[in-house]
Scaffold this motif. Sequence first.
Motif, PDB file in Angstrom:
ATOM      1  N   LEU A  97       0.706  -1.347  -0.092  1.00  0.00           N
ATOM      2  CA  LEU A  97      -0.164  -0.018  -0.063  1.00  0.00           C
ATOM      3  C   LEU A  97       0.908   1.285  -0.152  1.00  0.00           C
ATOM      4  O   LEU A  97       0.503   2.104  -0.719  1.00  0.00           O
ATOM      5  N   LEU A  98       2.004   1.064   0.693  1.00  0.00           N
ATOM      6  CA  LEU A  98       2.787   2.440   0.739  1.00  0.00           C
ATOM      7  C   LEU A  98       3.489   2.741  -0.418  1.00  0.00           C
ATOM      8  O   LEU A  98       3.585   3.872  -0.873  1.00  0.00           O
ATOM      9  N   ALA A  99       3.848   1.510  -1.280  1.00  0.00           N
ATOM     10  CA  ALA A  99       4.621   1.836  -2.533  1.00  0.00           C
ATOM     11  C   ALA A  99       3.432   2.298  -3.562  1.00  0.00           C
ATOM     12  O   ALA A  99       3.974   3.021  -4.439  1.00  0.00           O
ATOM     13  N   LEU A 100       2.230   1.944  -3.412  1.00  0.00           N
ATOM     14  CA  LEU A 100       1.109   2.267  -4.241  1.00  0.00           C
ATOM     15  C   LEU A 100       0.868   3.855  -4.057  1.00  0.00           C
ATOM     16  O   LEU A 100       0.937   4.622  -4.833  1.00  0.00           O
ATOM     17  N   TYR A 101       0.836   4.226  -2.698  1.00  0.00           N
ATOM     18  CA  TYR A 101       0.717   5.510  -2.349  1.00  0.00           C
ATOM     19  C   TYR A 101       1.971   6.333  -2.830  1.00  0.00           C
ATOM     20  O   TYR A 101       1.896   7.374  -3.602  1.00  0.00           O
ATOM     21  N   ALA A 102       3.135   5.893  -2.941  1.00  0.00           N
ATOM     22  CA  ALA A 102       4.164   6.515  -3.268  1.00  0.00           C
ATOM     23  C   ALA A 102       4.362   6.693  -4.964  1.00  0.00           C
ATOM     24  O   ALA A 102       4.816   7.844  -5.023  1.00  0.00           O
ATOM     25  N   THR A 103       3.762   5.784  -5.275  1.00  0.00           N
ATOM     26  CA  THR A 103       3.752   6.049  -6.960  1.00  0.00           C
ATOM     27  C   THR A 103       2.861   6.961  -7.350  1.00  0.00           C
ATOM     28  O   THR A 103       3.084   7.532  -8.485  1.00  0.00           O
ATOM     29  N   LEU A 104       1.862   7.675  -6.471  1.00  0.00           N
ATOM     30  CA  LEU A 104       1.286   8.724  -6.868  1.00  0.00           C
ATOM     31  C   LEU A 104       2.281   9.945  -6.736  1.00  0.00           C
ATOM     32  O   LEU A 104       1.748  11.050  -7.648  1.00  0.00           O
ATOM     33  N   LEU A 105       3.326  10.058  -6.314  1.00  0.00           N
ATOM     34  CA  LEU A 105       4.396  11.108  -6.460  1.00  0.00           C
ATOM     35  C   LEU A 105       5.588  10.950  -6.899  1.00  0.00           C
ATOM     36  O   LEU A 105       6.083  11.778  -7.404  1.00  0.00           O
ATOM     37  N   GLY A 106       5.926   9.634  -7.144  1.00  0.00           N
ATOM     38  CA  GLY A 106       7.138   9.283  -7.991  1.00  0.00           C
ATOM     39  C   GLY A 106       7.345   7.719  -8.332  1.00  0.00           C
ATOM     40  O   GLY A 106       6.424   7.081  -8.268  1.00  0.00           O
ATOM     41  N   ASP A 107       8.708   7.431  -8.551  1.00  0.00           N
ATOM     42  CA  ASP A 107       9.029   6.004  -8.835  1.00  0.00           C
ATOM     43  C   ASP A 107       9.813   5.685  -7.684  1.00  0.00           C
ATOM     44  O   ASP A 107      10.507   6.243  -7.163  1.00  0.00           O
ATOM     45  N   ILE A 108       9.283   4.340  -6.970  1.00  0.00           N
ATOM     46  CA  ILE A 108      10.277   4.003  -5.856  1.00  0.00           C
ATOM     47  C   ILE A 108      11.378   3.618  -6.101  1.00  0.00           C
ATOM     48  O   ILE A 108      11.534   2.808  -7.165  1.00  0.00           O
ATOM     49  N   VAL A 109      12.354   3.555  -5.462  1.00  0.00           N
ATOM     50  CA  VAL A 109      13.942   3.116  -5.565  1.00  0.00           C
ATOM     51  C   VAL A 109      14.267   2.620  -3.897  1.00  0.00           C
ATOM     52  O   VAL A 109      13.888   2.952  -3.121  1.00  0.00           O
ATOM     53  N   GLY A 110      15.378   1.744  -4.015  1.00  0.00           N
ATOM     54  CA  GLY A 110      16.010   1.322  -2.980  1.00  0.00           C
ATOM     55  C   GLY A 110      17.612   1.719  -2.952  1.00  0.00           C
ATOM     56  O   GLY A 110      18.042   2.165  -4.146  1.00  0.00           O
ATOM     57  N   TRP A 111      18.468   1.302  -2.102  1.00  0.00           N
ATOM     58  CA  TRP A 111      19.808   1.329  -2.019  1.00  0.00           C
ATOM     59  C   TRP A 111      20.316  -0.046  -1.935  1.00  0.00           C
ATOM     60  O   TRP A 111      19.928  -0.756  -0.903  1.00  0.00           O
ATOM     61  N   ALA A 112      21.445  -0.045  -2.657  1.00  0.00           N
ATOM     62  CA  ALA A 112      22.289  -1.436  -2.425  1.00  0.00           C
ATOM     63  C   ALA A 112      22.743  -1.849  -1.163  1.00  0.00           C
ATOM     64  O   ALA A 112      22.814  -2.898  -0.632  1.00  0.00           O
ATOM     65  N   THR A 113      23.264  -0.358  -0.586  1.00  0.00           N
ATOM     66  CA  THR A 113      24.088  -0.751   0.615  1.00  0.00           C
ATOM     67  C   THR A 113      23.001  -0.286   1.897  1.00  0.00           C
ATOM     68  O   THR A 113      23.357  -0.017   3.016  1.00  0.00           O
ATOM     69  N   GLN A 114      21.903  -0.509   1.546  1.00  0.00           N
ATOM     70  CA  GLN A 114      20.850  -0.231   2.789  1.00  0.00           C
ATOM     71  C   GLN A 114      19.934  -1.241   2.791  1.00  0.00           C
ATOM     72  O   GLN A 114      19.100  -1.337   1.796  1.00  0.00           O
ATOM     73  N   GLN A 115      19.622  -1.862   4.040  1.00  0.00           N
ATOM     74  CA  GLN A 115      18.775  -3.097   4.191  1.00  0.00           C
ATOM     75  C   GLN A 115      18.431  -3.964   2.947  1.00  0.00           C
ATOM     76  O   GLN A 115      17.557  -4.288   2.397  1.00  0.00           O
ATOM     77  N   ALA A 116      19.771  -4.399   2.275  1.00  0.00           N
ATOM     78  CA  ALA A 116      19.948  -5.494   1.363  1.00  0.00           C
ATOM     79  C   ALA A 116      19.177  -5.198  -0.101  1.00  0.00           C
ATOM     80  O   ALA A 116      18.681  -5.660  -0.606  1.00  0.00           O
ATOM     81  N   GLY A 117      19.091  -3.666  -0.067  1.00  0.00           N
ATOM     82  CA  GLY A 117      18.548  -3.117  -1.382  1.00  0.00           C
ATOM     83  C   GLY A 117      16.974  -3.502  -1.415  1.00  0.00           C
ATOM     84  O   GLY A 117      16.623  -3.225  -2.494  1.00  0.00           O
ATOM     85  N   ARG A 118      16.171  -3.456  -0.054  1.00  0.00           N
ATOM     86  CA  ARG A 118      14.914  -3.709  -0.254  1.00  0.00           C
ATOM     87  C   ARG A 118      14.252  -2.364  -0.635  1.00  0.00           C
ATOM     88  O   ARG A 118      14.625  -1.390  -0.174  1.00  0.00           O
ATOM     89  N   LEU A 119      13.024  -2.547  -1.601  1.00  0.00           N
ATOM     90  CA  LEU A 119      12.419  -1.195  -1.887  1.00  0.00           C
ATOM     91  C   LEU A 119      11.512  -0.577  -0.596  1.00  0.00           C
ATOM     92  O   LEU A 119      11.225   0.436  -0.603  1.00  0.00           O
ATOM     93  N   ILE A 120      11.023  -1.675   0.103  1.00  0.00           N
ATOM     94  CA  ILE A 120      10.316  -1.403   1.279  1.00  0.00           C
ATOM     95  C   ILE A 120      11.220  -1.610   2.412  1.00  0.00           C
ATOM     96  O   ILE A 120      11.508  -2.644   2.686  1.00  0.00           O
ATOM     97  N   ALA A 121      11.631  -0.729   3.395  1.00  0.00           N
ATOM     98  CA  ALA A 121      12.635  -0.835   4.214  1.00  0.00           C
ATOM     99  C   ALA A 121      11.678  -0.796   5.795  1.00  0.00           C
ATOM    100  O   ALA A 121      10.566  -0.458   5.607  1.00  0.00           O
ATOM    101  N   ASP A 122      12.355  -1.330   6.573  1.00  0.00           N
ATOM    102  CA  ASP A 122      11.438  -1.259   8.018  1.00  0.00           C
ATOM    103  C   ASP A 122      12.231  -0.410   8.927  1.00  0.00           C
ATOM    104  O   ASP A 122      13.559  -0.527   9.308  1.00  0.00           O
ATOM    105  N   VAL A 123      11.578   0.315   9.823  1.00  0.00           N
ATOM    106  CA  VAL A 123      11.954   1.096  10.895  1.00  0.00           C
ATOM    107  C   VAL A 123      11.454   0.591  12.243  1.00  0.00           C
ATOM    108  O   VAL A 123      10.327   0.838  12.540  1.00  0.00           O
ATOM    109  N   LEU A 124      12.458   0.073  13.085  1.00  0.00           N
ATOM    110  CA  LEU A 124      12.082  -0.831  14.385  1.00  0.00           C
ATOM    111  C   LEU A 124      13.414  -0.632  15.135  1.00  0.00           C
ATOM    112  O   LEU A 124      14.522  -0.651  14.715  1.00  0.00           O
ATOM    113  N   PRO A 125      13.225  -0.516  16.570  1.00  0.00           N
ATOM    114  CA  PRO A 125      14.306  -0.590  17.448  1.00  0.00           C
ATOM    115  C   PRO A 125      14.870  -1.964  17.351  1.00  0.00           C
ATOM    116  O   PRO A 125      14.063  -3.025  17.457  1.00  0.00           O
ATOM    117  N   THR A 126      15.979  -1.960  17.411  1.00  0.00           N
ATOM    118  CA  THR A 126      17.173  -3.143  17.396  1.00  0.00           C
ATOM    119  C   THR A 126      17.946  -3.188  18.569  1.00  0.00           C
ATOM    120  O   THR A 126      18.459  -2.409  19.026  1.00  0.00           O
TER     121      THR A 126
END
Length: 360
Positions: free
Chosen positions: A118-147
């Motif tokens: 759902l987040l990706a669909l909403y995001a697509t109303l603003l642009g195209d989604i991208v990820g980073w090879a060097t962050q969270q294994a290149g996932r397009l959807i990352a997670d924010v949680l305490p570790t």
Amino acid sequence: MSVKTLRQAPGPDPVRADTARILRHALTPQDARAALNHARRCLGSYGSVSAPRFLADARMLASGLPLAVRELMDAARLDDRKHAVMITGNVVADGELGPTPAHWREADTEDSRVYGMLLALYATLLGDIVGWATQQAGRLIADVLPTPGDEDKILNSCSSRELVWHTEDAFSPYRAEYVGLSCLRSPDATPTTLSSVRPGLVPQWARDVLRQPRFEILPDNAHSGPDGPGPSAGSSTASPQAFDRLDRLRREPPAVALLDGAPDAPVLRIDRDFVRAREGDAEAAEALAWLVAHLDANLYDLPMRVGDVCFIDNRTSVHGRRPFRARYDGTDRWLKRVNAVCDLRRSRPARSCADDRVIG
Ligand SMILES: O=C(O)CCC(=O)C(=O)O
Ligand SMILES: [Fe+2]
């Protein structure tokens, strides 16, 4: 309105008066259900947000979102002074969501995937989604949680430490225009923070200096991890070249400006923990100190509650997060995160081919 007029105006502090430029829409319960069902169908048909077929069809699929959301995002797209756009009232079925994982590696769970879609669909109303090879294994959807163990680190998995304000991926010319956050869980309603430049309040001397390439921004730790750059730090898929490039940027950061754009709609690029004036440039150091104090003074809370989806404009605003107490009992704060770019082509030099969405 001129600064003079603002200063003379009675009532609230003029500096704070128009601080929070947030466009909002509260979903009706019907629209909230329809949006989540649409995401569920997309997940069923395409399997994952990173499926090339989904990415190719994403814009067409986003047109299946409720009209009120599409109208909001269209208005937001054209507003060059907004700090963020928020869609509240999204459905999060807490009972069906497993416990909050303790590490992003375990967070792409079957129960939580639909919220990423759902987040990706909403995001697509603003642009195209991208990820980073060097962050969270290149996932397009990352997670924010305490570790556990990260409580005090300069990472989004910290908790007892404030996540200090930053432009997302400020070091990179390929940083996204939008950072989307979807709140799945937040027992203490821990706020995200936002700040921005008040154009009328920037002294001419500081503006002139800040617009010149007299500063350096180092890659933040999210692109490496606690043990320094290297595959162990965050990614099993990133090529060694991606880490070499990061290493080089850390050793020889290019000179960059911190302000850009129209004087009345400035574009900001700064990370409080990773920016510095170039060595020996006292004037740049003074302008930087002014900007840091200005952003500190303008920092405000943006409460993120369960069901809130927020897209931060990464050009007008810096963002961070207040500290909180992590429990590590499965009930902790959990957000899904996505990056959206307005011009996918611009990052092509850092992507292997046209349909590769991972910046390396
Ligand atoms: O946790 C938040 O509210 C913000 C997180 C953040 O800034 C990030 O993941 O880059
Ligand atoms: Fe961030």
